[in-house]
Design a protein around this motif. Structure first.
Motif, PDB file in Angstrom:
ATOM      1  N   ASP A 153      -0.811  27.973  17.129  1.00 51.79           N
ATOM      2  CA  ASP A 153      -2.095  28.633  17.357  1.00 51.79           C
ATOM      3  C   ASP A 153      -2.076  30.056  16.814  1.00 51.79           C
ATOM      4  O   ASP A 153      -3.030  30.513  16.163  1.00 51.79           O
ATOM      5  CB  ASP A 153      -2.396  28.640  18.858  1.00 51.79           C
ATOM      6  CG  ASP A 153      -3.862  28.889  19.159  1.00 51.79           C
ATOM      7  OD1 ASP A 153      -4.703  28.688  18.260  1.00 51.79           O
ATOM      8  OD2 ASP A 153      -4.170  29.272  20.302  1.00 51.79           O
ATOM      9  N   TYR A 210      -5.935  29.963  24.369  1.00 52.89           N
ATOM     10  CA  TYR A 210      -6.397  29.871  22.980  1.00 52.89           C
ATOM     11  C   TYR A 210      -6.710  31.265  22.450  1.00 52.89           C
ATOM     12  O   TYR A 210      -6.817  32.236  23.201  1.00 52.89           O
ATOM     13  CB  TYR A 210      -7.632  28.973  22.865  1.00 52.89           C
ATOM     14  CG  TYR A 210      -8.857  29.455  23.608  1.00 52.89           C
ATOM     15  CD1 TYR A 210      -9.827  30.229  22.973  1.00 52.89           C
ATOM     16  CD2 TYR A 210      -9.062  29.118  24.947  1.00 52.89           C
ATOM     17  CE1 TYR A 210     -10.960  30.661  23.646  1.00 52.89           C
ATOM     18  CE2 TYR A 210     -10.190  29.538  25.625  1.00 52.89           C
ATOM     19  CZ  TYR A 210     -11.138  30.313  24.971  1.00 52.89           C
ATOM     20  OH  TYR A 210     -12.257  30.743  25.643  1.00 52.89           O
ATOM     21  N   SER A 236      -9.963  28.415  18.824  1.00 54.98           N
ATOM     22  CA  SER A 236      -9.152  27.224  19.095  1.00 54.98           C
ATOM     23  C   SER A 236      -9.341  26.690  20.507  1.00 54.98           C
ATOM     24  O   SER A 236      -8.507  25.923  20.993  1.00 54.98           O
ATOM     25  CB  SER A 236      -7.670  27.533  18.854  1.00 54.98           C
ATOM     26  OG  SER A 236      -7.221  28.584  19.703  1.00 54.98           O
TER      27      SER A 236
END
Length: 373
Positions: free
Chosen positions: A199, A170, A189
């Motif tokens: 992402d 993330y 995230s």
């Protein structure tokens, strides 16, 4: 030229939402298309990416991004042929390298730089193994972003941008003053299990939005002069002196402004009429005269006049690039005694606007009890 991601989005559709396509030169666009259609319902070109000329890109919808909560700087186009999208990808060198072994940090760096944002790699590293990226902004703040691999504790350092895409876990980004621990989360995230492209696009979009709020990218030579420095310089050109004043806030911050007394020789000891010159931002609800340059959207200069007895009123407001207008008004006020008398009369009436008793008698002003003032 291979357009694997775009082809997949065209074949599968985007479920009525925008899905990003990253380009090799750092630019990007997002597409909204039904499965198998030969035309996209809508295409949003990210900041820095210009639409090609031609009838395929003539149907621009400048309001759509705003109404759907998109980036205010996006350019959106309706009913775009998929072949025009493939041509656009080819014109920019193909899709961005997102192969499993490519470094995770390559794409966000390229996208931010393509949008005109300066990035400093390793600008906030805490050790030789930690690689963070700093994005300096025009108002003196910065965004710092970093990636976490899915196996950070097993194979890779805890914080880095250099692990391969196949190991991506993330992204996270924070905003604040350089070196300060008081930071605001811009993007995070963790736990969302987003695919790398989605992402990364969301990370970059969040950083771009914060950059817009902070007046854009900081020049390589550093941020510009603070509002106080600019104001003092402009006042000095008219031979006007001012003293600094501030007000502490409950959160530990403070509002700041400049005070210009009518009696220029008295300085801070003046108890008579005065003017206040301040920088105000309604979006942030702050008066940051000495804290940063006047570069944020919504920054405006304000001039207020006070009678020396606690009554103040607003006199004018101007955009950040109209400081000269404010200084000229202040200079005229200092040299026009009648303006002072008129201002004091107006201030007195404003202060007693809610009173029941009349404010004026045959002999002049009276207070609420009818006594002469």
């Amino acid at each position: 030229m291979i357009t694997a991601r775009l082809d997949r989005l065209i074949a599968e559709g985007t479920d009525r939402i925008f899905r990003p396509v990253l380009l090799a030169d750092g630019h990007a666009f997002s597409v909204n298309i039904k499965a198998g259609e030969d035309r996209a319902a809508a295409v949003a070109l990210w900041p820095g990416l210009e639409a090609p000329e031609g009838e395929d890109w003539e149907n621009e919808d400048s309001w759509e991004s705003f109404l759907t909560g998109g980036n205010a700087d996006d350019s959106q186009f309706l009913d775009v042929p998929v072949q025009a999208l493939r041509d656009l990808v080819e014109q920019h060198g193909g899709e961005a390298p997102t192969a499993p072994d490519d470094p995770a940090g390559t794409a966000p760096l390229a996208m931010l730089r393509a949008a005109g944002l300066r990035c400093v790699e390793d600008g906030y590293s805490l050790s030789a193994d930690w690689h963070r990226v700093r994005v300096p902004l025009a108002d003196g703040t910065e965004v710092v972003f970093e990636g976490f691999s899915a196996r950070s504790h097993e194979v890779f350092p805890d914080v880095t941008t250099r692990y391969p895409i196949r190991e991506h876990g993330y992204w996270t980004a924070s905003w604040g003053e350089p070196g300060s621990n008081a930071r605001t989360t811009v993007y995070h995230s963790a736990g969302q299990r987003r695919p790398y492209v989605e992402d990364t696009a969301a990370l970059v979009g969040s950083i771009m939005e914060q950059a817009r709020r902070s007046g854009g990218s900081a020049p390589e030579g550093g941020v510009g002069e603070s509002a106080e420095q600019l104001a003092r310089k402009a006042l000095a050109e008219w031979g006007i002196t001012a003293h600094f004043d501030d007000e502490p806030l409950l959160d530990g911050g403070r509002n700041t402004w400049l005070v210009i007394p009518r009696d220029q020789g008295a300085g801070k000891t003046s108890a008579g009429p005065y003017m206040v010159l301040a920088l105000y931002n309604e979006d942030d609800d702050e008066w940051p005269m000495d804290q940063r340059p006047p570069v944020r959207p919504g920054d405006e200069w304000r001039v207020e006049v006070g009678d020396g007895n606690g009554v103040e009123k607003g006199l004018m407001e101007r955009p950040a690039d109209r400081l000269a207008d404010c200084v000229e008004v202040i200079a005229n006020w200092l040299t026009d005694p009648q303006a002072s008398a008129d201002d004091e009369d107006d201030d007195h009436e404003a202060a007693h606007a809610e009173c029941i008793q009349p404010h004026r008698s045959a002999d002049g002003y009276v207070d609420c009890d009818g006594r002469p003032l």
